[in-house]
Design an enzyme around this catalytic site. Structure first.
Site, PDB file in Angstrom:
ATOM      1  N   SER A 153      56.710  30.180  20.509  1.00  0.00           N
ATOM      2  CA  SER A 153      56.604  29.731  19.125  1.00  0.00           C
ATOM      3  C   SER A 153      56.382  28.215  19.074  1.00  0.00           C
ATOM      4  O   SER A 153      55.398  27.718  19.609  1.00  0.00           O
ATOM      5  CB  SER A 153      57.843  30.176  18.347  1.00  0.00           C
ATOM      6  OG  SER A 153      57.667  30.034  16.962  1.00  0.00           O
ATOM      7  N   ASP A 247      52.728  39.736  13.897  1.00  0.00           N
ATOM      8  CA  ASP A 247      53.136  38.331  13.885  1.00  0.00           C
ATOM      9  C   ASP A 247      52.173  37.533  13.004  1.00  0.00           C
ATOM     10  O   ASP A 247      50.959  37.660  13.154  1.00  0.00           O
ATOM     11  CB  ASP A 247      53.097  37.799  15.323  1.00  0.00           C
ATOM     12  CG  ASP A 247      53.630  36.390  15.470  1.00  0.00           C
ATOM     13  OD1 ASP A 247      53.874  35.706  14.458  1.00  0.00           O
ATOM     14  OD2 ASP A 247      53.779  35.962  16.630  1.00  0.00           O
ATOM     15  N   HIS A 277      56.973  38.665  15.645  1.00  0.00           N
ATOM     16  CA  HIS A 277      57.242  37.326  16.170  1.00  0.00           C
ATOM     17  C   HIS A 277      58.695  37.261  16.648  1.00  0.00           C
ATOM     18  O   HIS A 277      59.604  37.743  15.977  1.00  0.00           O
ATOM     19  CB  HIS A 277      57.008  36.277  15.087  1.00  0.00           C
ATOM     20  CG  HIS A 277      57.072  34.874  15.594  1.00  0.00           C
ATOM     21  ND1 HIS A 277      56.026  34.281  16.253  1.00  0.00           N
ATOM     22  CD2 HIS A 277      58.071  33.958  15.571  1.00  0.00           C
ATOM     23  CE1 HIS A 277      56.362  33.043  16.588  1.00  0.00           C
ATOM     24  NE2 HIS A 277      57.608  32.831  16.193  1.00  0.00           N
TER      25      HIS A 277
END
Length: 302
Positions: A153, A247, A277
């Protein structure tokens, strides 16, 4: 593909609770919630040695295989958390697992987060830590020629920008990059932001509020806000990118793969199906997470 059953249950709970927005939480609440979610990572891997170290003012946690001696390949890992949360507590188990399965030394970097520290604090910490680890490789028993930069991320964003900074400096480069559903586009204009930005726990609001807190004065198209649009990838080492089907960031990771190849960088990209995600940290409930862990471990151990 439909969501994995256990992840589907989490998503249903999120929707049934009214899709609460991260913007309605304090940063302290966001951080506490992230730590609480670590129970979904599975049993704690104990077959590793763990120690905290400080190099050149950088706070690091090093995971090593039990009884390891001599120089080993290493992973410098940058945690996720949308630039506002995350750290040793949120990623401890994943990095223990990565160390055990890869046979590498895994060195986690605790960079400064927003809103207490805004851009370029995290980026500068990441670059300084990478350089400090490279300089101290002999002391740390790390093979300088087999260092991977990795992150998930926001950490994937930071790993990529750090590699680009290192390339520009011209002193050294990692052997490879592993970017796990990286945040790459602060404009949030991709199709997957529209398709997956509201129902899947880590929402458009979660991601954009992180950008806003960390980069309040930076244009969304700045090279270090949205590295997806850069044209200076040539010369980077091989890159592996992981994306997730549900995601908001799925498209930008896959577009990065295309951009890297267009600029002559060796790149591979794998989309994991049925997951959201953050799935890499759900090894206790997700087969895809366990598969991804084994695959990343194999790649960084080469």
């Amino acid at each position: 593909m439909s969501l994995e059953p256990a992840i589907s249950g989490l998503v249903d709970e999120f929707i049934d609770s009214g899709r609460p927005s991260s913007r309605q939480q304090t940063f302290a609440e966001r951080r506490a919630g992230y730590i609480a979610s670590t129970v979904l990572a599975g049993d704690t891997e104990t077959r590793v040695d763990v120690k905290d170290i400080c190099l050149d003012g950088c706070t690091l946690r090093m995971f090593s295989p039990l009884n390891a001696t001599g120089s080993l390949p290493a992973v410098i890992y940058y945690h996720g958390g949308c630039f506002v949360s995350g750290g040793f507590e949120t990623h401890d188990n994943q990095l223990r697992q990565l160390c055990y399965h890869s046979g590498c030394r895994v060195i986690a970097v605790q960079y400064r987060v927003a809103p207490e520290h805004t851009y370029p604090a995290a980026h500068d910490d990441a670059e300084r830590a990478a350089d400090a680890i490279w300089q101290a490789a002999e002391q740390l028993e790390v093979d300088r020629e087999r260092i991977t930069l990795a992150g998930d991320s926001a950490g994937g964003h930071i790993a990529l920008v750090t590699a680009l900074r290192l390339k520009s400096a011209g002193n050294w480069l990692p052997a490879r990059l592993v970017l796990i559903y990286p945040m790459l586009d602060a404009t949030a204009e991709s199709v997957s932001y529209q398709e997956n930005g509201y129902d899947y726990i880590i929402t458009r609001d979660t991601l954009l509020s992180g950008y806003e807190a960390y980069m309040p004065a930076l244009d969304a198209m700045d090279d270090e806000a949205s590295p997806l649009f850069r044209e200076d990838f040539a010369g980077l080492p091989p890159v592996h990118i992981i994306t997730a089907e549900y995601d908001p960031l799925r498209n930008e990771g896959e577009v990065l793969h295309e951009c890297l190849m267009d600029q002559g960088v060796e790149s591979t990209c794998q989309r994991y199906l049925g997951v959201i995600h953050g799935f890499f940290q759900l090894g206790g409930i997700s087969q895809a997470a366990r598969n991804a862990m084994r695959d990343v471990a194999w790649r960084v151990g080469q």
